[in-house]
Design a protein around this motif. Structure first.
Motif, mmCIF file in Angstrom:
data_model
loop_
_atom_site.group_PDB
_atom_site.id
_atom_site.type_symbol
_atom_site.label_atom_id
_atom_site.label_comp_id
_atom_site.label_asym_id
_atom_site.label_seq_id
_atom_site.Cartn_x
_atom_site.Cartn_y
_atom_site.Cartn_z
ATOM 1 N N ASN B 8 43.739 28.698 39.503
ATOM 2 C CA ASN B 8 44.609 29.711 38.899
ATOM 3 C C ASN B 8 44.242 31.101 39.400
ATOM 4 N N LEU B 9 45.196 31.989 39.268
ATOM 5 C CA LEU B 9 44.988 33.339 39.783
ATOM 6 C C LEU B 9 43.956 34.100 38.971
ATOM 7 N N LYS B 10 43.834 33.733 37.695
ATOM 8 C CA LYS B 10 42.920 34.475 36.838
ATOM 9 C C LYS B 10 41.487 34.442 37.393
ATOM 10 N N ALA B 11 41.102 33.264 37.899
ATOM 11 C CA ALA B 11 39.749 33.139 38.462
ATOM 12 C C ALA B 11 39.581 34.123 39.624
ATOM 13 N N LEU B 12 40.614 34.215 40.437
ATOM 14 C CA LEU B 12 40.563 35.126 41.592
ATOM 15 C C LEU B 12 40.543 36.584 41.124
ATOM 16 N N PHE B 13 41.447 36.896 40.196
ATOM 17 C CA PHE B 13 41.561 38.282 39.714
ATOM 18 C C PHE B 13 40.274 38.739 39.026
ATOM 19 N N ASP B 14 39.688 37.841 38.238
ATOM 20 C CA ASP B 14 38.446 38.214 37.549
ATOM 21 C C ASP B 14 37.335 38.519 38.550
ATOM 22 N N ALA B 15 37.275 37.691 39.595
ATOM 23 C CA ALA B 15 36.234 37.917 40.608
ATOM 24 C C ALA B 15 36.469 39.237 41.352
ATOM 25 N N VAL B 16 37.710 39.509 41.679
ATOM 26 C CA VAL B 16 38.016 40.751 42.415
ATOM 27 C C VAL B 16 37.772 41.960 41.521
ATOM 28 N N SER B 17 38.251 41.876 40.274
ATOM 29 C CA SER B 17 38.173 43.058 39.403
ATOM 30 C C SER B 17 36.751 43.318 38.910
ATOM 31 N N ALA B 18 35.854 42.358 39.128
ATOM 32 C CA ALA B 18 34.454 42.619 38.791
ATOM 33 C C ALA B 18 33.868 43.647 39.752
ATOM 34 N N GLU B 19 34.440 43.749 40.931
ATOM 35 C CA GLU B 19 33.896 44.650 41.952
ATOM 36 C C GLU B 19 34.684 45.944 42.123
ATOM 37 N N ARG B 20 35.956 45.922 41.818
ATOM 38 C CA ARG B 20 36.803 47.099 42.051
ATOM 39 C C ARG B 20 38.034 47.024 41.156
ATOM 40 N N GLU B 21 38.657 48.181 40.949
ATOM 41 C CA GLU B 21 39.895 48.177 40.173
ATOM 42 C C GLU B 21 40.917 47.327 40.900
ATOM 43 N N PRO B 25 51.024 42.810 40.003
ATOM 44 C CA PRO B 25 52.422 42.955 39.610
ATOM 45 C C PRO B 25 52.620 42.521 38.164
ATOM 46 N N LYS B 26 53.513 43.214 37.500
ATOM 47 C CA LYS B 26 53.835 42.876 36.120
ATOM 48 C C LYS B 26 55.352 42.826 36.006
ATOM 49 N N ASN B 27 55.860 41.865 35.251
ATOM 50 C CA ASN B 27 57.314 41.773 35.072
ATOM 51 C C ASN B 27 57.848 43.018 34.389
ATOM 52 N N ALA B 28 58.941 43.535 34.955
ATOM 53 C CA ALA B 28 59.616 44.680 34.331
ATOM 54 C C ALA B 28 61.099 44.425 34.491
ATOM 55 N N GLY B 29 61.691 43.771 33.522
ATOM 56 C CA GLY B 29 63.094 43.393 33.647
ATOM 57 C C GLY B 29 63.251 42.413 34.787
ATOM 58 N N LEU B 36 47.351 48.164 36.298
ATOM 59 C CA LEU B 36 45.936 47.836 36.399
ATOM 60 C C LEU B 36 45.664 46.506 35.709
ATOM 61 N N TYR B 37 44.900 45.655 36.361
ATOM 62 C CA TYR B 37 44.573 44.343 35.774
ATOM 63 C C TYR B 37 43.444 44.468 34.763
ATOM 64 N N ARG B 38 43.635 43.828 33.638
ATOM 65 C CA ARG B 38 42.550 43.686 32.664
ATOM 66 C C ARG B 38 42.369 42.191 32.410
ATOM 67 N N PRO B 39 41.131 41.759 32.186
ATOM 68 C CA PRO B 39 40.862 40.316 32.086
ATOM 69 C C PRO B 39 41.666 39.593 30.997
ATOM 70 N N GLU B 76 37.083 61.907 46.555
ATOM 71 C CA GLU B 76 36.338 60.726 46.131
ATOM 72 C C GLU B 76 37.323 59.679 45.650
ATOM 73 N N VAL B 77 37.428 58.595 46.389
ATOM 74 C CA VAL B 77 38.323 57.521 45.964
ATOM 75 C C VAL B 77 37.465 56.306 45.679
ATOM 76 N N LYS B 78 37.665 55.726 44.501
ATOM 77 C CA LYS B 78 36.907 54.518 44.162
ATOM 78 C C LYS B 78 37.550 53.319 44.854
ATOM 79 N N PRO B 79 36.744 52.336 45.252
ATOM 80 C CA PRO B 79 37.334 51.155 45.875
ATOM 81 C C PRO B 79 38.352 50.512 44.928
ATOM 82 N N PHE B 80 39.473 50.098 45.465
ATOM 83 C CA PHE B 80 40.480 49.445 44.632
ATOM 84 C C PHE B 80 41.133 48.311 45.416
ATOM 85 N N ALA B 81 41.725 47.382 44.667
ATOM 86 C CA ALA B 81 42.400 46.245 45.300
ATOM 87 C C ALA B 81 43.824 46.175 44.783
ATOM 88 N N VAL B 82 44.714 45.699 45.627
ATOM 89 C CA VAL B 82 46.099 45.502 45.212
ATOM 90 C C VAL B 82 46.498 44.079 45.580
#
Lengths: 275, 338
Positions: B8-21, B25-29, B36-39, B76-82
């Motif tokens: 599942n994507l959650k496993a991937l997202f949790d691993a990525v977001s542990a290191e960087r913001e 994508p979020k549904n909008a209509g 921003l992803y939150r666990p 100063e830009v913090k590392p981020f992932a998209v």
């Protein structure tokens, strides 16, 4: 240079003198916090802090290092505000930007300069640079016009000093004269002649209002100048000055980066270059 | 570069977001937008590109480009992932890189963000009706330009690394190995999506290179007809991931002065006007033509590629009735008639 020097950040430049040139044009003598070495025809972005920024081509000689002169016509919001500042004001300056006149390509040739109105500003810088090494060129021929005798800028030098420089041939014209006016009356094309220069060994440099540049260019072509011999200083609405923001595009060219000096040959096929 | 499997994507997202913001994508209509992803968040796979352009992450709508005098610039830009960039999005970044990273002048703001951006692309499994990447050499999946790429397969997702950073991440994350048949399944899915793109765009196919079309067509009637439906909302340029016009606005801040760098639009009336009042593109039709020439001729002459990735966002956002594909096709027909 640091790794990512910020091209948007101006350096301080103090206004040490202001000269009234004509009813609508003032020259500002600036002392930048550090010298800005430039080539004639290159431009700078001048910031009135907190208010706005606009592009101008210095009118002083590139060999004048400590100070820089910029002539500004009251034309819009920023230039209007600049006309109201007092001596001692600190402005911001970014540059030099753009290409400038290719003096090395002019070597050995007659330089045929045609200027109009405030267009004399960049041409003054070029003129001074040419005079400083005039033996490199086959002669300097100047044709300069303004709306009325009052509208001439650098009056003292253009009327009295420049015409007397050895190797310089100069003619002046005013669209409308007055009682004291001893020179030609008529638009600048009325003082141009195919015999002014040896066309096959010369370059023409044109700077002035768009409508004047258009008719001078057409006249020069009629005389037999080739499009690649005609150098135009295109002043569009340069904003970023570094070939990114898109405002000053003429076809594929960014005037700020690939210009502002273009040969007519480079830009003649693009739409509405004179507007 | 390796490929792994996650259920599942959650496993991937949790691993990525542990290191960087991490932005997902979020549904909008009917569309997706980034947030921003939150666990505790639901992990959604966007089957098609989000509706906002990726340039927002690198070149925000409004940013402070310089402060003066004296103040040191802080980029100063913090590392981020998209997550969820499609092939069209990756190609749009390549186009912006050419502009903002060109040799003699570089945009330090853009570069700082670009260097810190960790790109997790994903296959486009359900191209939208307005997608026309196919017309400009695009496809439903990406081969390069990402740190990792995610492809849905039965029971989970394949994650492929595309850079050293991506490789390092996968090496540390200890995800499962790819099972036999999963790569073949992924390739089959990709083929299906490419087929949809080909079918949707069959009627817009151009008979010659687009540069020849925009340069060769006079187009006056066509541009004028387009202009009649244009309400100058500028949405086409705002949502375009490759449009990068901006202006600098001077401001007074508390103790210093600043230059704001803000998105601009060549569709705006006074965009090209000079202080003296001259304006080479007063008519809307002239602005539309300039926009097309910039995308398919001027940019191409400068950088060797088109400045359009065919993402179709401009068609989605259009308040009038302009459809870039249709316009190009009509210009194509005009050139054919010559």
């Amino acid at each position: 240079m640091t790794q990512h020097k910020n091209p948007y950040k101006p350096i301080d430049a103090e206004v040490i003198d202001i000269i009234d040139e004509s009813p609508t044009i003032k020259s500002f003598v600036l002392k930048p916090a550090e010298p800005i070495p430039f080539k004639a025809g290159q431009f700078v972005e001048l910031t009135l802090p907190g208010s706005g920024e606009a592009p101008f081509t210095p009118s002083s000689s590139p060999s004048q290092k400590e100070t820089m002169e910029i002539s500004i016509m009251k034309a819009g919001r920023v230039t209007g505000q600049l006309h109201d500042i007092p001596k001692g004001t600190t402005l911001g300056i970014r540059g030099p930007l753009g290409n400038g006149y290719p003096l090395d390509k002019f070597a050995g040739k007659q330089v045929y300069i045609v200027g109009g109105g405030v267009g004399l500003a960049p041409i003054r810088s070029l003129f001074l640079a040419l005079v400083e090494r005039k033996n490199d060129f086959a002669g300097i021929v100047c044709r300069y016009g303004a709306r009325t005798p009052e509208d001439f800028i650098y009056k003292h030098t253009t009327f009295n000093e420049w015409p007397n420089i050895d190797g310089v041939n100069m003619k002046l014209t005013a669209d409308q004269g007055n009682d004291q006016w001893k020179h030609n009356v008529g638009v600048v094309t009325t003082i141009l002649s195919p015999d002014d220069v040896k066309i096959n060994n010369s370059v023409a440099v044109v700077c002035g209002p768009p409508i004047m540049m258009k008719f001078v260019t057409l006249k020069l072509l009629e005389f037999g100048f080739k499009a690649e011999q005609i150098y135009l200083s295109m002043e569009k609405n340069m904003s970023c000055g570094i070939g990114m923001c898109g405002h000053c595009m003429i076809g594929k060219y960014y005037v700020c980066k690939d210009g502002p000096v273009f040969t007519y040959d480079q830009i003649k096929d693009y739409p509405k270059i004179w507007e | 570069m390796g490929t792994v499997f996650v259920e599942n994507l959650k496993a991937l997202f949790d691993a990525v977001s542990a290191e960087r913001e991490l932005y997902i994508p979020k549904n909008a209509g009917a569309h997706y937008v980034y947030k921003l992803y939150r666990p505790d968040e639901e992990a959604v796979f966007n089957e098609v590109r989000v509706c906002t352009p990726i340039k927002e992450f690198l070149f925000p709508i409004r940013e402070l480009a310089a402060v003066f005098p004296q103040e040191e610039d802080q980029f100063e830009v913090k590392p981020f992932a998209v997550f969820g960039l499609k092939d069209c999005d990756l190609r749009s970044i390549e186009i912006l890189d050419n502009v903002f990273k060109e040799d003699d002048f570089k945009d330090p703001l853009y570069i700082s963000r670009r260097e810190k951006m960790f790109i997790i692309a994903s296959d486009c499994t359900e191209p939208a009706e307005n997608c026309f990447c196919y017309l400009f050499g695009g496809k439903s999946w990406a081969e390069k330009g990402f740190d990792m790429n995610v492809s849905p397969v039965e029971g989970g997702f394949l994650v492929e690394s595309g850079s050293d950073t991506g490789n390092d991440f996968l090496a540390k994350a200890h995800f499962a190995q790819v099972q036999p048949g999963q790569i073949a399944q992924r390739d089959e899915n990709r083929k299906k999506a490419d087929q949809i793109l080909a079918e949707n765009n069959a009627k817009f196919k151009l008979d010659r290179p687009v540069q020849e079309i925009v340069e060769g067509a006079d187009g006056e009637q066509l541009y004028t007809a387009q202009a009649e439906g244009c309400v100058e909302c500028q949405a086409c340029t705002r949502v375009c991931p490759t449009c990068h016009c901006f202006y600098l606005q001077d401001t007074k801040l508390k103790d210093y002065y600043g230059k704001m760098k803000m998105w601009d639009s060549c569709m705006r009336m006074s965009y090209a006007a000079v202080a003296g009042g001259e304006n080479p593109r007063k008519a809307i039709s002239e602005r539309i033509k300039h926009r097309l020439l910039h995308k398919f001729s001027y940019y191409l002459q400068r950088y060797g590629i088109n400045m359009c990735v065919g993402c179709g966002r401009c068609i989605d956002a259009e308040s009038g009735k302009m459809d870039l594909r249709r316009l190009l096709r009509e210009l194509n027909d005009e050139v054919n008639r010559k």
